[in-house]
Scaffold this motif. Structure first.
Motif, PDB file in Angstrom:
ATOM      1  N   ALA A 148       0.141   5.250  -0.938  1.00  0.00           N
ATOM      2  CA  ALA A 148      -0.541   6.099  -1.918  1.00  0.00           C
ATOM      3  C   ALA A 148      -1.587   5.288  -2.689  1.00  0.00           C
ATOM      4  O   ALA A 148      -2.719   5.736  -2.885  1.00  0.00           O
ATOM      5  CB  ALA A 148       0.486   6.714  -2.872  1.00  0.00           C
ATOM      6  N   ALA A 149      -1.211   4.056  -3.099  1.00  0.00           N
ATOM      7  CA  ALA A 149      -2.138   3.199  -3.851  1.00  0.00           C
ATOM      8  C   ALA A 149      -3.344   2.825  -2.991  1.00  0.00           C
ATOM      9  O   ALA A 149      -4.495   2.845  -3.457  1.00  0.00           O
ATOM     10  CB  ALA A 149      -1.417   1.939  -4.331  1.00  0.00           C
ATOM     11  N   LEU A 150      -3.082   2.520  -1.717  1.00  0.00           N
ATOM     12  CA  LEU A 150      -4.164   2.151  -0.804  1.00  0.00           C
ATOM     13  C   LEU A 150      -5.140   3.307  -0.613  1.00  0.00           C
ATOM     14  O   LEU A 150      -6.361   3.131  -0.658  1.00  0.00           O
ATOM     15  CB  LEU A 150      -3.575   1.722   0.546  1.00  0.00           C
ATOM     16  N   LEU A 151      -4.601   4.516  -0.402  1.00  0.00           N
ATOM     17  CA  LEU A 151      -5.461   5.685  -0.184  1.00  0.00           C
ATOM     18  C   LEU A 151      -6.323   5.939  -1.424  1.00  0.00           C
ATOM     19  O   LEU A 151      -7.514   6.245  -1.313  1.00  0.00           O
ATOM     20  CB  LEU A 151      -4.624   6.922   0.154  1.00  0.00           C
ATOM     21  N   GLU A 152      -5.721   5.764  -2.590  1.00  0.00           N
ATOM     22  CA  GLU A 152      -6.492   5.976  -3.818  1.00  0.00           C
ATOM     23  C   GLU A 152      -7.629   4.953  -3.926  1.00  0.00           C
ATOM     24  O   GLU A 152      -8.765   5.303  -4.233  1.00  0.00           O
ATOM     25  CB  GLU A 152      -5.561   5.884  -5.028  1.00  0.00           C
ATOM     26  N   ASP A 153      -7.317   3.684  -3.653  1.00  0.00           N
ATOM     27  CA  ASP A 153      -8.352   2.640  -3.677  1.00  0.00           C
ATOM     28  C   ASP A 153      -9.467   2.966  -2.683  1.00  0.00           C
ATOM     29  O   ASP A 153     -10.654   2.782  -2.972  1.00  0.00           O
ATOM     30  CB  ASP A 153      -7.750   1.267  -3.330  1.00  0.00           C
ATOM     31  N   ALA A 154      -9.076   3.433  -1.488  1.00  0.00           N
ATOM     32  CA  ALA A 154     -10.074   3.732  -0.449  1.00  0.00           C
ATOM     33  C   ALA A 154     -10.961   4.901  -0.878  1.00  0.00           C
ATOM     34  O   ALA A 154     -12.193   4.825  -0.758  1.00  0.00           O
ATOM     35  CB  ALA A 154      -9.388   4.036   0.878  1.00  0.00           C
ATOM     36  N   HIS A 155     -10.369   5.961  -1.405  1.00  0.00           N
ATOM     37  CA  HIS A 155     -11.169   7.093  -1.901  1.00  0.00           C
ATOM     38  C   HIS A 155     -12.156   6.605  -2.946  1.00  0.00           C
ATOM     39  O   HIS A 155     -13.332   6.964  -2.937  1.00  0.00           O
ATOM     40  CB  HIS A 155     -10.264   8.157  -2.539  1.00  0.00           C
ATOM     41  N   HIS A 156     -11.666   5.771  -3.863  1.00  0.00           N
ATOM     42  CA  HIS A 156     -12.511   5.259  -4.937  1.00  0.00           C
ATOM     43  C   HIS A 156     -13.684   4.455  -4.360  1.00  0.00           C
ATOM     44  O   HIS A 156     -14.836   4.649  -4.755  1.00  0.00           O
ATOM     45  CB  HIS A 156     -11.663   4.398  -5.869  1.00  0.00           C
ATOM     46  N   ALA A 157     -13.388   3.565  -3.406  1.00  0.00           N
ATOM     47  CA  ALA A 157     -14.436   2.716  -2.826  1.00  0.00           C
ATOM     48  C   ALA A 157     -15.480   3.552  -2.092  1.00  0.00           C
ATOM     49  O   ALA A 157     -16.665   3.218  -2.076  1.00  0.00           O
ATOM     50  CB  ALA A 157     -13.812   1.696  -1.871  1.00  0.00           C
TER      51      ALA A 157
END
Lengths: 227, 227
Positions: A148-157
């Protein structure tokens, strides 16, 4: 026999017992994953898993793994953890890029590389697709906090480098991209298992990365039924 | 009572019986579709369908519908036929266009419009997604000859207007597009059923059309692991 000898013999015996229990647990998890993938999640009872794993005791699954939710979670984690770890590594190397396709590659390729590492036949892609579609389990057991944390970081980037759409549409596109990857891999895995011809996971990973990049970058087209 | 009267009374009675049988059959199909969508295809027995439909006789399903494959086929056809008919109409109006997005709209929008026409909650999108994923039924009952012909015509019409890729990649992209539409609609239908907030099928149809158009038009990107 001295007290020290007895002590060390006991430790050794208990170590062997633990090791045996771990082997039994792994075997139950693999058996369950295969049966779930081949027959469908809800087709397979605990009894069938225990029997197919060659265990005499019907409560072996409850003893070594736990409830059905524990079982599904244990199978998932064994795959999701290494995939997420690799995705995080690639993502950290990609930080600063302005190319959404590079970020999406970090999410897709560790999945297809993991599937490739499992050989043919593998079962996990079908298991994961069923878990994501089954009305009884959808969203309940698949989720890992690191993912979940990774997906959020990726969306943000990516957010500055994809079209600026209403949040409803952006959410819908990410949902479609996730489902496209999940279910394409499941169908490819099934075809490989049915034919015995290994899937070309490198080609599939690249094609899915290109495809969902095109999907997320697609312009919103004017509609005849609007205005 | 004359012989003519008896004859016409018999015809009337047999007409009423046929009509009642048709109503029972429809009710069994609707009940089965709902149970399948909510609980999963393989969770639901014939007995449960018969009971939920309020039929006293356990063989009602076999009598009015047939085997399980007949049941799944009957539910499918009731939806696939009107969707395919509408798609064909739109496709025939679109012939000659050089815009792949227009052809894809002819395939996607009749599906989301059909789902909209079913109201909230609807069950068909989840039913169709499960049928496409279930190892026991995948590909066996979903297929309609008119749909196969339409998809072939659409591929042909688009072929000059999408990137010229190896056939393996083209097939993979169409497979991914089909799965993306099928499973996004199923998740949106489930969310609508869970929350009671109707899905915005017009927005979903447009977003999916844009998304899979972007996917089919996506360039093949150079890979770090190649060459």
């Amino acid at each position: 026999m001295t007290a020290v000898d007895t002590d060390s013999a006991q430790r050794r015996r208990s170590g062997v017992r633990r090791e045996r229990a771990e082997v039994t647990r792994e075997h139950l998890l693999h058996t369950a994953e295969r049966l779930f993938a081949e027959r469908g999640l809800s087709e397979v009872s605990s009894r069938q898993i225990v029997e197919a794993a060659g265990q005499a005791n019907n409560s072996a699954l409850a003893y070594h793994v736990g409830t059905r939710a524990d079982l599904l979670r244990a199978i998932s984690r064994a795959h999701v953890e290494p995939i997420t770890r690799r995705s995080r590594e690639l993502f950290d190397e990609t930080r600063g890029s302005s190319d959404p396709g590079e970020y999406l590659g970090c999410l897709v390729r560790p999945y297809t590389e993991h599937l490739a590492s499992l050989g043919t036949p593998s079962w996990y892609a079908r298991f994961a697709a069923q878990l994501a579609t089954d009305p009884a389990y959808v969203g309940v057991v698949l989720w890992a906090p690191e993912l979940a944390a990774l997906l959020e970081d990726a969306h943000h980037a990516m957010s500055a480098h994809v079209p600026d759409l209403p949040s409803e549409l952006t959410r819908l596109r990410y949902q479609t991209a996730r489902l496209a990857v999940l279910h394409t891999c499941a169908e490819q895995e099934r075809a490989a298992a049915d034919t015995g011809v290994p899937a070309d996971w490198e080609l599939i990973g690249d094609a899915l990365t290109d495809g969902i990049t095109g999907m997320l970058l697609a312009p919103v087209r004017p509609r005849p039924h609007q205005g």
